[in-house]
Design a protein around this motif. Structure first.
Motif, PDB file in Angstrom:
ATOM      1  N   VAL A 125       0.838  -1.201   0.000  1.00 26.08           N
ATOM      2  CA  VAL A 125       0.000   0.000   0.000  1.00 26.08           C
ATOM      3  C   VAL A 125       0.872   1.250   0.000  1.00 26.08           C
ATOM      4  O   VAL A 125       0.655   2.193  -0.776  1.00 26.08           O
ATOM      5  N   VAL A 163      -0.007  -2.074  -7.631  1.00 26.56           N
ATOM      6  CA  VAL A 163      -1.460  -2.062  -7.417  1.00 26.56           C
ATOM      7  C   VAL A 163      -1.990  -3.493  -7.396  1.00 26.56           C
ATOM      8  O   VAL A 163      -2.857  -3.846  -6.573  1.00 26.56           O
ATOM      9  N   ALA A 223      -1.203  -4.795  -3.980  1.00 23.55           N
ATOM     10  CA  ALA A 223      -1.910  -4.123  -2.882  1.00 23.55           C
ATOM     11  C   ALA A 223      -3.415  -4.353  -2.934  1.00 23.55           C
ATOM     12  O   ALA A 223      -4.058  -4.591  -1.903  1.00 23.55           O
ATOM     13  N   ASP A 224      -3.999  -4.301  -4.129  1.00 20.56           N
ATOM     14  CA  ASP A 224      -5.459  -4.334  -4.268  1.00 20.56           C
ATOM     15  C   ASP A 224      -5.974  -5.546  -5.025  1.00 20.56           C
ATOM     16  O   ASP A 224      -7.172  -5.646  -5.286  1.00 20.56           O
ATOM     17  N   GLY A 225      -5.081  -6.437  -5.412  1.00 20.33           N
ATOM     18  CA  GLY A 225      -5.506  -7.632  -6.123  1.00 20.33           C
ATOM     19  C   GLY A 225      -5.160  -7.551  -7.596  1.00 20.33           C
ATOM     20  O   GLY A 225      -5.065  -6.465  -8.179  1.00 20.33           O
ATOM     21  N   ALA A 244      -7.266  -5.397 -10.123  1.00 19.25           N
ATOM     22  CA  ALA A 244      -6.995  -3.958 -10.040  1.00 19.25           C
ATOM     23  C   ALA A 244      -5.703  -3.633 -10.791  1.00 19.25           C
ATOM     24  O   ALA A 244      -5.607  -2.605 -11.483  1.00 19.25           O
TER      25      ALA A 244
END
Length: 381
Positions: free
Chosen positions: A282, A308, A311-313, A316
């Motif tokens: 993140v 990204v 961090a977000d899958g 993403a």
């Protein structure tokens, strides 16, 4: 004979001749002749003032050539007065030489070669071996660079950013031949950091140290590429990491953020994680956002898509990737990785194979080919 001493003195001597009015190419030739003379004379009769000796001999060589060459008669008004006797004064000459070698009129390849020759004190043969090109090719490249600088007046401050980009290009060449370019770039950047108080110089030095700390873990016993997530972190150099982090923290505290500081902050976050699974992705995305703001570089956006995805899958990450030009270097490899993370092994295997064909180096090509073969083997089960 202390060759390291000669290399450390070379840029200062060369820059001093240039400041006194010598043309860069003629000054560089004179310094090289003085170094040959030093190799012949010093073992039996070492001077008390090594730099002063080199300056005196190089200046004499330059004067001799200037007087002998009719085409250079017009420069004689600049060189009538020789250097005053006594110790050679310390000045910012080496810093001036960094800026001259990174002159905007030079191509990146010429600037890096000239920096290694003039500032690093490497021979043409050493530079050629490091870049895996014939010595004659490198000699022509350096000669063209010196001709380009002929008559250039260096009467205003140079661009620090250009110097740093040249040094980073040297660092990224890594190691080949008998010259360790990564270590050489670190040495030169340390020298620059000692000569100029600039947070981006510190940021670049920190970035180099943090990357160099992982060097031993980057390849397997067979020379194969080991991705960051799979590296043995016990092989990372903790002293270099600690030094890099300390330098970075001091630079960031000055609140003059630049791209090399931001890159170093990302490298520091990777170094701070005891295991790959504990990486603070993140915060890494946040630093990539800063880098995008500073540079708006498509390559930075590509690396941000990977972060990204962590961090977000992966979906993403794929969405971030979709906004970028598919012709970007390593775009296909990133797509393959994110599709694998998303569970689409067939697409990932196909993309890994495509990426292997586009790979810029044999090591990377072999790594991507193995990735494709691994997934194809899983698909056949």
């Amino acid at each position: 004979m202390d060759e390291a001493l000669l290399r450390s003195l070379t840029p200062g001597v060369l820059a001093l001749l240039v400041r006194r009015g010598a043309d860069f190419a003629a000054a560089e030739d004179a310094v090289q002749e003085a170094l040959v003379e030093a190799l012949r004379v010093w073992p039996a009769d070492p001077p008390r003032d090594a730099k002063g000796w080199l300056v005196t001999v190089a200046w004499r060589k330059f004067l001799d050539q200037a007087r002998a060459d009719a085409a250079r008669r017009r420069r004689e008004d600049l060189v009538i007065q020789g250097p005053a006797p006594g110790p050679t004064p310390s000045s910012d000459d080496t810093l001036r030489l960094y800026f001259l070698c990174a002159h905007p009129s030079l191509t990146s390849s010429s600037a890096t070669a000239l920096t290694l020759r003039a500032v690093g004190g490497l021979t043409t043969r050493q530079i050629a071996r490091a870049y895996l090109v014939p010595e004659a090719t490198m000699a022509q490249r350096i000669s063209r660079a010196k001709r380009t600088l002929a008559g250039v007046r260096f009467d205003r401050p140079g661009d620090v950013g250009t110097v740093l980009r040249v040094l980073y290009l040297v660092f990224n060449e890594g190691y080949s031949g008998d010259v360790d370019l990564a270590a050489e770039a670190i040495r030169l950047t340390r020298q620059l950091a000692a000569a100029i108080d600039h947070p981006e110089v510190a940021g670049l030095l920190a970035l180099m140290l943090l990357h160099h700390a992982r060097r031993a873990a980057r390849t397997g016993p067979d020379g194969s590429l080991v991705p960051l997530a799979e590296q043995d972190r016990g092989r990372w150099d903790t002293e270099l990491i600690a030094e890099g982090v300390a330098i970075l923290q001091a630079a960031l505290a000055r609140d003059r953020l630049g791209e090399f500081q931001a890159q170093a902050a990302i490298a520091a976050l990777h170094a701070d994680a005891p295991r790959a699974e504990e990486t603070d992705w993140v915060q890494i995305v946040e630093w990539y956002d800063e880098l995008v703001r500073l540079t708006d570089s498509p390559v930075v956006r590509l690396n941000r898509a990977v972060a990204v995805g962590e961090a977000d899958g992966p979906r993403a990450g794929l969405a971030a990737l979709a906004a970028l030009d598919a012709a970007l270097p390593r775009h296909t490899a990133v797509a393959a990785y994110l599709h694998e993370r998303d569970g689409d092994l067939a697409a990932a295997a196909r993309l890994y194979a495509e990426a292997a064909q586009q790979a810029p180096s044999l090591t990377e090509r072999r790594h991507l080919t193995r990735q494709a073969a691994r997934l194809n083997a899983r698909l056949r089960r």
